[in-house]
Scaffold this motif. Structure first.
Motif, PDB file in Angstrom:
ATOM      1  N   LEU A  25       0.397  80.116  49.299  1.00  0.00           N
ATOM      2  CA  LEU A  25      -0.617  79.987  48.246  1.00  0.00           C
ATOM      3  C   LEU A  25      -0.456  78.693  47.458  1.00  0.00           C
ATOM      4  O   LEU A  25      -1.297  78.378  46.612  1.00  0.00           O
ATOM      5  CB  LEU A  25      -0.530  81.168  47.280  1.00  0.00           C
ATOM      6  CG  LEU A  25      -0.973  82.524  47.825  1.00  0.00           C
ATOM      7  CD1 LEU A  25      -0.499  83.650  46.919  1.00  0.00           C
ATOM      8  CD2 LEU A  25      -2.485  82.578  47.995  1.00  0.00           C
ATOM      9  N   GLY A  26       0.616  77.951  47.717  1.00  0.00           N
ATOM     10  CA  GLY A  26       0.863  76.702  47.003  1.00  0.00           C
ATOM     11  C   GLY A  26       1.373  76.955  45.588  1.00  0.00           C
ATOM     12  O   GLY A  26       1.724  78.066  45.200  1.00  0.00           O
ATOM     13  N   TRP A  27       1.415  75.870  44.810  1.00  0.00           N
ATOM     14  CA  TRP A  27       1.803  75.949  43.402  1.00  0.00           C
ATOM     15  C   TRP A  27       0.577  76.299  42.562  1.00  0.00           C
ATOM     16  O   TRP A  27      -0.499  75.741  42.758  1.00  0.00           O
ATOM     17  CB  TRP A  27       2.357  74.612  42.933  1.00  0.00           C
ATOM     18  CG  TRP A  27       3.731  74.281  43.423  1.00  0.00           C
ATOM     19  CD1 TRP A  27       4.060  73.592  44.552  1.00  0.00           C
ATOM     20  CD2 TRP A  27       4.968  74.621  42.788  1.00  0.00           C
ATOM     21  NE1 TRP A  27       5.420  73.471  44.668  1.00  0.00           N
ATOM     22  CE2 TRP A  27       6.017  74.093  43.580  1.00  0.00           C
ATOM     23  CE3 TRP A  27       5.297  75.306  41.615  1.00  0.00           C
ATOM     24  CZ2 TRP A  27       7.358  74.230  43.242  1.00  0.00           C
ATOM     25  CZ3 TRP A  27       6.642  75.440  41.277  1.00  0.00           C
ATOM     26  CH2 TRP A  27       7.649  74.919  42.082  1.00  0.00           C
ATOM     27  N   PHE A  28       0.716  77.174  41.591  1.00  0.00           N
ATOM     28  CA  PHE A  28      -0.407  77.478  40.700  1.00  0.00           C
ATOM     29  C   PHE A  28       0.099  77.955  39.351  1.00  0.00           C
ATOM     30  O   PHE A  28       1.214  78.475  39.217  1.00  0.00           O
ATOM     31  CB  PHE A  28      -1.349  78.518  41.316  1.00  0.00           C
ATOM     32  CG  PHE A  28      -0.702  79.823  41.707  1.00  0.00           C
ATOM     33  CD1 PHE A  28      -0.622  80.878  40.814  1.00  0.00           C
ATOM     34  CD2 PHE A  28      -0.177  79.994  42.982  1.00  0.00           C
ATOM     35  CE1 PHE A  28      -0.040  82.088  41.175  1.00  0.00           C
ATOM     36  CE2 PHE A  28       0.413  81.196  43.360  1.00  0.00           C
ATOM     37  CZ  PHE A  28       0.482  82.243  42.451  1.00  0.00           C
ATOM     38  N   ALA A  29      -0.724  77.726  38.341  1.00  0.00           N
ATOM     39  CA  ALA A  29      -0.447  78.178  36.979  1.00  0.00           C
ATOM     40  C   ALA A  29      -1.376  79.337  36.641  1.00  0.00           C
ATOM     41  O   ALA A  29      -2.360  79.592  37.342  1.00  0.00           O
ATOM     42  CB  ALA A  29      -0.642  77.033  35.993  1.00  0.00           C
ATOM     43  N   ARG A  30      -1.070  80.013  35.561  1.00  0.00           N
ATOM     44  CA  ARG A  30      -1.909  81.145  35.149  1.00  0.00           C
ATOM     45  C   ARG A  30      -3.306  80.694  34.716  1.00  0.00           C
ATOM     46  O   ARG A  30      -3.473  79.659  34.087  1.00  0.00           O
ATOM     47  CB  ARG A  30      -1.265  81.878  33.970  1.00  0.00           C
ATOM     48  CG  ARG A  30      -0.119  82.808  34.338  1.00  0.00           C
ATOM     49  CD  ARG A  30       0.302  83.590  33.109  1.00  0.00           C
ATOM     50  NE  ARG A  30       1.414  84.494  33.351  1.00  0.00           N
ATOM     51  CZ  ARG A  30       1.285  85.738  33.827  1.00  0.00           C
ATOM     52  NH1 ARG A  30       0.084  86.195  34.121  1.00  0.00           N
ATOM     53  NH2 ARG A  30       2.352  86.499  33.998  1.00  0.00           N
ATOM     54  N   HIS A  31      -4.283  81.518  35.055  1.00  0.00           N
ATOM     55  CA  HIS A  31      -5.643  81.405  34.516  1.00  0.00           C
ATOM     56  C   HIS A  31      -6.321  80.079  34.856  1.00  0.00           C
ATOM     57  O   HIS A  31      -7.173  79.604  34.100  1.00  0.00           O
ATOM     58  CB  HIS A  31      -5.646  81.606  32.995  1.00  0.00           C
ATOM     59  CG  HIS A  31      -4.898  82.813  32.539  1.00  0.00           C
ATOM     60  ND1 HIS A  31      -5.097  84.070  33.074  1.00  0.00           N
ATOM     61  CD2 HIS A  31      -3.915  82.956  31.605  1.00  0.00           C
ATOM     62  CE1 HIS A  31      -4.297  84.935  32.480  1.00  0.00           C
ATOM     63  NE2 HIS A  31      -3.559  84.292  31.594  1.00  0.00           N
TER      64      HIS A  31
END
Length: 316
Positions: A236-242
């Protein structure tokens, strides 16, 4: 993200100046605070409040401040003029286009009025010199005074109209910067993988295989229903909230409850049953795309708050 956040009418000016102001080949999508305002089909008429009699008929009133019918009609005309092939107002195509844009044009004026009122409250002003400087830039982009005046003629606007639009743009930008001044520039990111299957029974079998030593990425490549991540082992890769990077909030929440090396229990989403593994986690600078998304959401929520607290009367 560009600081040039424009109202619907401002989009007409700025896109034209950046494109071909002489031939007037404009394709404009109305926006306010960077959020596209899609034309909506007009619903069945609903009873509208009757405005207090006034020498100038009103289209709306915002916290007691009037928006005249003439202002609304001029705004709607700018929307119409922004179409690639400007339709005759009385023709069938023109009337249909006017119906599509009537609500968007009125909403743009209401939102600008709210922005104007908020600017006055917090002490933001736009000087005549700022407007003059922006007008000079617009004329330079058009290719000089003569070409600029020719362009005005093609879109049936005056220089005074453009000054008004530029003043709006500058005020909107200044208020926007004020609203976003305290937004964070960093966020916690996780790097996660997932496997998604159709049933809870299948998910339980996947968990058992993982507990028995099966490789997560290999199972994702052979079993996962998510075609966008399957070839990469469910990455899913790198991700931050919202930030909208992950479509399923259940998966996002589960990922942020894991530490690197941990695997989730079964997580149900609208597309199936997920098993998530987080491999890395750290605070880092927001990406440009995430910044755009978070700013857009923040501005939309700010405007929604202004509307919720305002007294808005619509008469058209």
């Amino acid at each position: 993200m560009s600081k040039q956040i424009v109202l619907a009418a401002l989009a007409t000016l700025l896109t034209a100046c950046a494109g071909d102001p002489v031939n007037g080949q404009l394709v404009i999508t109305p926006v306010i605070f960077g959020v596209t305002v899609a034309p909506q089909a007009t619903a069945s008429p609903t009873p509208q409040p009757t405005p207090t009699p006034t020498p100038n008929p009103l289209a709306a009133r915002v916290n007691g401040q009037p928006i005249t019918l003439a202002e609304y009609q001029a705004e709607l005309a700018r929307y119409m003029a922004a179409l690639p092939d400007t339709p005759a107002p009385q023709g069938e195509h023109g009337q249909r286009s006017a119906l599509q844009f009537k609500d968007a044009a009125l909403e743009a004026l209401i939102e600008y009025t709210l922005i104007e009122q908020e600017a006055a409250r917090i002490g933001i002003q736009v000087s005549d010199q700022q407007v003059a400087d922006e007008l000079a830039i617009a004329k330079a982009r058009a290719g000089g005074e003569a070409k600029f005046q020719a362009w005005l003629a093609t879109i049936r606007q005056t220089e005074a109209d453009i000054r008004t639009l530029l003043r709006r743009e500058l005020l909107v930008n200044a208020v926007r910067d004020h609203v976003l001044a305290t937004m964070p520039r960093t966020a916690e990111y996780v790097h996660a993988y997932h496997i998604v299957v159709a049933t809870e029974r299948e998910a339980r079998q996947v968990l058992t295989r993982l507990q028995n030593g099966a490789k997560f990425t290999a199972l994702a490549q052979s079993l996962s229903l998510d075609e966008s991540t399957r070839a990469d082992g469910g990455d899913l890769g790198w991700f931050a909230r919202h930030t909208g990077a992950v479509l399923w909030p259940e998966v996002e929440d589960a990922a942020f409850n894991l530490q690197p090396g941990e695997t989730s229990d079964i997580v149900k989403s609208p597309i199936g049953y997920h098993i998530i593994r987080v491999t890395e986690r750290e605070v880092r600078s927001l990406t440009e795309a995430d910044t755009v998304h978070l700013q857009t959401v923040a501005l939309a929520e700010w405007m929604a708050g202004l509307k919720a607290r305002a007294q808005i009367e619509r008469f058209v």
